[in-house]
Every structure is written in C-alpha cells, then in structure tokens.
Design a protein around this motif. Sequence first.
Motif, PDB file in Angstrom:
ATOM      1  N   MET A 126       0.852  -1.189   0.000  1.00  0.00           N
ATOM      2  CA  MET A 126       0.000   0.000   0.000  1.00  0.00           C
ATOM      3  C   MET A 126       0.891   1.244   0.000  1.00  0.00           C
ATOM      4  O   MET A 126       1.649   1.476   0.936  1.00  0.00           O
ATOM      5  CB  MET A 126      -0.914   0.008   1.230  1.00  0.00           C
ATOM      6  CG  MET A 126      -1.906  -1.143   1.259  1.00  0.00           C
ATOM      7  SD  MET A 126      -3.212  -0.947   0.026  1.00  0.00           S
ATOM      8  CE  MET A 126      -4.063   0.478   0.686  1.00  0.00           C
ATOM      9  N   ASN A 127       0.800   2.027  -1.049  1.00  0.00           N
ATOM     10  CA  ASN A 127       1.594   3.251  -1.153  1.00  0.00           C
ATOM     11  C   ASN A 127       0.677   4.468  -1.135  1.00  0.00           C
ATOM     12  O   ASN A 127      -0.295   4.535  -1.885  1.00  0.00           O
ATOM     13  CB  ASN A 127       2.412   3.258  -2.450  1.00  0.00           C
ATOM     14  CG  ASN A 127       3.405   2.108  -2.505  1.00  0.00           C
ATOM     15  OD1 ASN A 127       3.926   1.670  -1.484  1.00  0.00           O
ATOM     16  ND2 ASN A 127       3.665   1.614  -3.703  1.00  0.00           N
ATOM     17  N   GLU A 128       0.995   5.418  -0.253  1.00  0.00           N
ATOM     18  CA  GLU A 128       0.226   6.656  -0.180  1.00  0.00           C
ATOM     19  C   GLU A 128       1.182   7.810  -0.492  1.00  0.00           C
ATOM     20  O   GLU A 128       2.171   8.015   0.209  1.00  0.00           O
ATOM     21  CB  GLU A 128      -0.389   6.835   1.206  1.00  0.00           C
ATOM     22  CG  GLU A 128      -1.386   5.731   1.581  1.00  0.00           C
ATOM     23  CD  GLU A 128      -1.906   5.882   2.993  1.00  0.00           C
ATOM     24  OE1 GLU A 128      -1.643   6.941   3.606  1.00  0.00           O
ATOM     25  OE2 GLU A 128      -2.559   4.940   3.487  1.00  0.00           O
ATOM     26  N   ILE A 129       0.870   8.532  -1.551  1.00  0.00           N
ATOM     27  CA  ILE A 129       1.729   9.624  -1.996  1.00  0.00           C
ATOM     28  C   ILE A 129       1.009  10.954  -1.778  1.00  0.00           C
ATOM     29  O   ILE A 129      -0.102  11.150  -2.282  1.00  0.00           O
ATOM     30  CB  ILE A 129       2.093   9.480  -3.486  1.00  0.00           C
ATOM     31  CG1 ILE A 129       2.571   8.054  -3.810  1.00  0.00           C
ATOM     32  CG2 ILE A 129       3.131  10.520  -3.881  1.00  0.00           C
ATOM     33  CD1 ILE A 129       3.832   7.642  -3.110  1.00  0.00           C
ATOM     34  N   VAL A 130       1.628  11.841  -1.020  1.00  0.00           N
ATOM     35  CA  VAL A 130       1.061  13.168  -0.790  1.00  0.00           C
ATOM     36  C   VAL A 130       1.930  14.188  -1.509  1.00  0.00           C
ATOM     37  O   VAL A 130       3.133  14.283  -1.273  1.00  0.00           O
ATOM     38  CB  VAL A 130       1.000  13.500   0.724  1.00  0.00           C
ATOM     39  CG1 VAL A 130       0.471  14.923   0.925  1.00  0.00           C
ATOM     40  CG2 VAL A 130       0.127  12.492   1.450  1.00  0.00           C
ATOM     41  N   VAL A 131       1.307  14.958  -2.400  1.00  0.00           N
ATOM     42  CA  VAL A 131       2.013  15.967  -3.189  1.00  0.00           C
ATOM     43  C   VAL A 131       1.531  17.343  -2.756  1.00  0.00           C
ATOM     44  O   VAL A 131       0.328  17.615  -2.757  1.00  0.00           O
ATOM     45  CB  VAL A 131       1.759  15.784  -4.694  1.00  0.00           C
ATOM     46  CG1 VAL A 131       2.485  16.862  -5.499  1.00  0.00           C
ATOM     47  CG2 VAL A 131       2.201  14.396  -5.141  1.00  0.00           C
ATOM     48  N   THR A 132       2.472  18.216  -2.380  1.00  0.00           N
ATOM     49  CA  THR A 132       2.120  19.580  -1.982  1.00  0.00           C
ATOM     50  C   THR A 132       2.997  20.581  -2.739  1.00  0.00           C
ATOM     51  O   THR A 132       4.160  20.287  -3.037  1.00  0.00           O
ATOM     52  CB  THR A 132       2.322  19.789  -0.475  1.00  0.00           C
ATOM     53  OG1 THR A 132       3.684  19.450  -0.125  1.00  0.00           O
ATOM     54  CG2 THR A 132       1.373  18.913   0.323  1.00  0.00           C
ATOM     55  N   PRO A 133       2.449  21.765  -3.052  1.00  0.00           N
ATOM     56  CA  PRO A 133       3.261  22.797  -3.707  1.00  0.00           C
ATOM     57  C   PRO A 133       4.337  23.305  -2.759  1.00  0.00           C
ATOM     58  O   PRO A 133       4.089  23.477  -1.557  1.00  0.00           O
ATOM     59  CB  PRO A 133       2.251  23.894  -4.048  1.00  0.00           C
ATOM     60  CG  PRO A 133       0.902  23.254  -3.916  1.00  0.00           C
ATOM     61  CD  PRO A 133       1.052  22.176  -2.883  1.00  0.00           C
ATOM     62  N   SER A 134       5.515  23.569  -3.274  1.00  0.00           N
ATOM     63  CA  SER A 134       6.592  24.098  -2.449  1.00  0.00           C
ATOM     64  C   SER A 134       6.311  25.555  -2.082  1.00  0.00           C
ATOM     65  O   SER A 134       5.766  26.326  -2.884  1.00  0.00           O
ATOM     66  CB  SER A 134       7.930  24.003  -3.192  1.00  0.00           C
ATOM     67  OG  SER A 134       8.964  24.600  -2.434  1.00  0.00           O
ATOM     68  N   SER A 135       6.700  25.922  -0.870  1.00  0.00           N
ATOM     69  CA  SER A 135       6.520  27.304  -0.413  1.00  0.00           C
ATOM     70  C   SER A 135       7.784  28.130  -0.608  1.00  0.00           C
ATOM     71  O   SER A 135       7.813  29.317  -0.258  1.00  0.00           O
ATOM     72  CB  SER A 135       6.135  27.312   1.071  1.00  0.00           C
ATOM     73  OG  SER A 135       7.159  26.695   1.850  1.00  0.00           O
ATOM     74  N   HIS A 136       8.823  27.520  -1.157  1.00  0.00           N
ATOM     75  CA  HIS A 136      10.107  28.201  -1.301  1.00  0.00           C
ATOM     76  C   HIS A 136      10.213  28.927  -2.638  1.00  0.00           C
ATOM     77  O   HIS A 136       9.400  28.735  -3.548  1.00  0.00           O
ATOM     78  CB  HIS A 136      11.250  27.195  -1.158  1.00  0.00           C
ATOM     79  CG  HIS A 136      11.257  26.488   0.162  1.00  0.00           C
ATOM     80  ND1 HIS A 136      11.298  27.143   1.367  1.00  0.00           N
ATOM     81  CD2 HIS A 136      11.215  25.149   0.460  1.00  0.00           C
ATOM     82  CE1 HIS A 136      11.292  26.263   2.359  1.00  0.00           C
ATOM     83  NE2 HIS A 136      11.239  25.052   1.830  1.00  0.00           N
ATOM     84  N   ALA A 137      11.264  29.735  -2.745  1.00  0.00           N
ATOM     85  CA  ALA A 137      11.518  30.468  -3.980  1.00  0.00           C
ATOM     86  C   ALA A 137      12.144  29.535  -5.015  1.00  0.00           C
ATOM     87  O   ALA A 137      12.774  28.532  -4.679  1.00  0.00           O
ATOM     88  CB  ALA A 137      12.433  31.657  -3.702  1.00  0.00           C
ATOM     89  N   LYS A 138      11.988  29.904  -6.271  1.00  0.00           N
ATOM     90  CA  LYS A 138      12.502  29.095  -7.372  1.00  0.00           C
ATOM     91  C   LYS A 138      13.891  29.578  -7.778  1.00  0.00           C
ATOM     92  O   LYS A 138      14.097  30.767  -8.002  1.00  0.00           O
ATOM     93  CB  LYS A 138      11.549  29.195  -8.570  1.00  0.00           C
ATOM     94  CG  LYS A 138      11.989  28.454  -9.810  1.00  0.00           C
ATOM     95  CD  LYS A 138      10.984  28.678 -10.932  1.00  0.00           C
ATOM     96  CE  LYS A 138      11.404  27.998 -12.220  1.00  0.00           C
ATOM     97  NZ  LYS A 138      10.434  28.237 -13.314  1.00  0.00           N
ATOM     98  N   CYS A 139      14.832  28.652  -7.861  1.00  0.00           N
ATOM     99  CA  CYS A 139      16.174  28.975  -8.342  1.00  0.00           C
ATOM    100  C   CYS A 139      16.091  29.197  -9.852  1.00  0.00           C
ATOM    101  O   CYS A 139      15.573  28.343 -10.575  1.00  0.00           O
ATOM    102  CB  CYS A 139      17.140  27.839  -8.029  1.00  0.00           C
ATOM    103  SG  CYS A 139      18.781  28.020  -8.778  1.00  0.00           S
ATOM    104  N   GLU A 140      16.591  30.322 -10.317  1.00  0.00           N
ATOM    105  CA  GLU A 140      16.452  30.626 -11.737  1.00  0.00           C
ATOM    106  C   GLU A 140      17.385  29.791 -12.613  1.00  0.00           C
ATOM    107  O   GLU A 140      17.228  29.758 -13.825  1.00  0.00           O
ATOM    108  CB  GLU A 140      16.703  32.113 -12.002  1.00  0.00           C
ATOM    109  CG  GLU A 140      18.137  32.570 -11.873  1.00  0.00           C
ATOM    110  CD  GLU A 140      18.347  33.995 -12.348  1.00  0.00           C
ATOM    111  OE1 GLU A 140      19.522  34.362 -12.545  1.00  0.00           O
ATOM    112  OE2 GLU A 140      17.374  34.739 -12.503  1.00  0.00           O
TER     113      GLU A 140
END
Length: 251
Positions: A201-215
Amino acid sequence: VRVEEWMEIDRYALVLTDELQKKVLAHYAKFEFQPAMQAIQNFCSEDLGGFYLDILKDRLYTTNAKSIPRRAAQTALHHILQTLTRLIAPVLSFTAEEIWVVVRKNNDDSVFLHQYHPQPELTNAAELVARWTGIRAIRGEVMKQIEEKRAAGLIGSSLQAEIKATVGMKNKLLLNSLKNDLRFVMITSAASVNEETDEGMNEIVVTPSSHAKCERCWHYRADVGSNAEHPTICARCVGNLFGTGETRTYA
C-alpha cells in the motif's frame, strides 16, 4: 569515466541498453525486423524518454561541467548512442549514417564499416534491474499524483512539488537507499519517506513548495538567495558553479 564511477542509474541504463541489443540482434538473426524496431521504439519512449533522460537533464544541465557526475552521464549516453545508431542501421540506414557522420566527424567513415557496439561489463546486472524496477513502479505512482495536481492548477512543473511517500517497509528501505538523490529520481524539489504502512500500500502526498525558485536549476529551495553575490540562485548551484560541486551517487 570508468563504469565504477558512474551513478547507479547510469549503470541501470547500461543494463537496459545491453538487454535491448541482445533482443534486437536475436530478432535480426531471424529476419524479424518489425519486432526489432518495436523493441527499439519502446526503449526510446519508455526507458529513455519517459525515465532515464527525464531524470538525467538535471545532472547534465546543473552540475559542474567537468565533474564526475556530469561526465559519467555523458559516458553512459555515448554507449547508448553508439548502440542505438548501429542497431537502427539495417533498417533506418540513412538516419544511422547521418548520426554517424555527426558523432564521428569523419566523412570517410561509415556506420556500415563497424560491428555492433560492445557494452562495458557489469557484474550486478540482475540486481540493478530488480532494484530499479521497484523504484520505477513507485515513481509511476508519484507521477500520477503530480499530474493530478498539475491538472487541478495547484502546481506547474513537477519541480514545484514536494512529495511525502508512506509505503511498506520493503519500499521504504528501497526509497531511503537513494538518500538525497530520491528527489532527483522523482523530479521534485523535495522528497521524503514516512513511517511504513501495510506492505503493497503506497500513499503519496504531493504539496506545492513554499520556497523560492532557483532561476538556474528551477528547483524550489529554502536557500535561494543565501549567497549575497548570487541572490537569484540556490546554494547547490553556487557550489556547482563556483565550488567543488555536489556529490551524486544514485542519480
């Protein structure tokens, strides 16, 4: 770069390439051209495009130009290109010859003057296939969850995502064995494994990152701007550009 210095995923890709060559040559020996080309097409779309090359982009684009991780990737790609060019030559003759001229840069040479490509030897091929087959299965579940978040407009690219996987003990050990390289395999900015659940049984939780994006590398990281001289990139990129570079073992 010697095979022993390659990342583990490079050696796995080499095993898949060797298996492809054996399969295609067996078909050629029986003049079975359609299944031979089907095997090549599947390899290019699934093993390369859908997996290996997708993961490899970060290492090729962001690590130090002369580092072992980047040179190992280039070495593995050399063997894959040599193998594929020679395998397609009996059917896609003009395409193979055009590739050969570009790679060899010698108009007097021809792909038809050479034998099929000898592969570097690996002693643990079966172990690599079993291990990475398991990793790819879990990765497939992660990709589905990321695609759902993308379709819902919660994230853009997969690098904007952070994942937490709750898996059984066997898969937990498998994912944790990748250590920090797990996020590169999943093509996310962060990846972690929670306490185990029921096996299978695999449970995957995906959340948006709250950090800044490295250009530069496009990863979302807390250390973006930590170096005052390079305020738009992360500490990893600063190290790869101006320092000794990061250590990569698996991907």
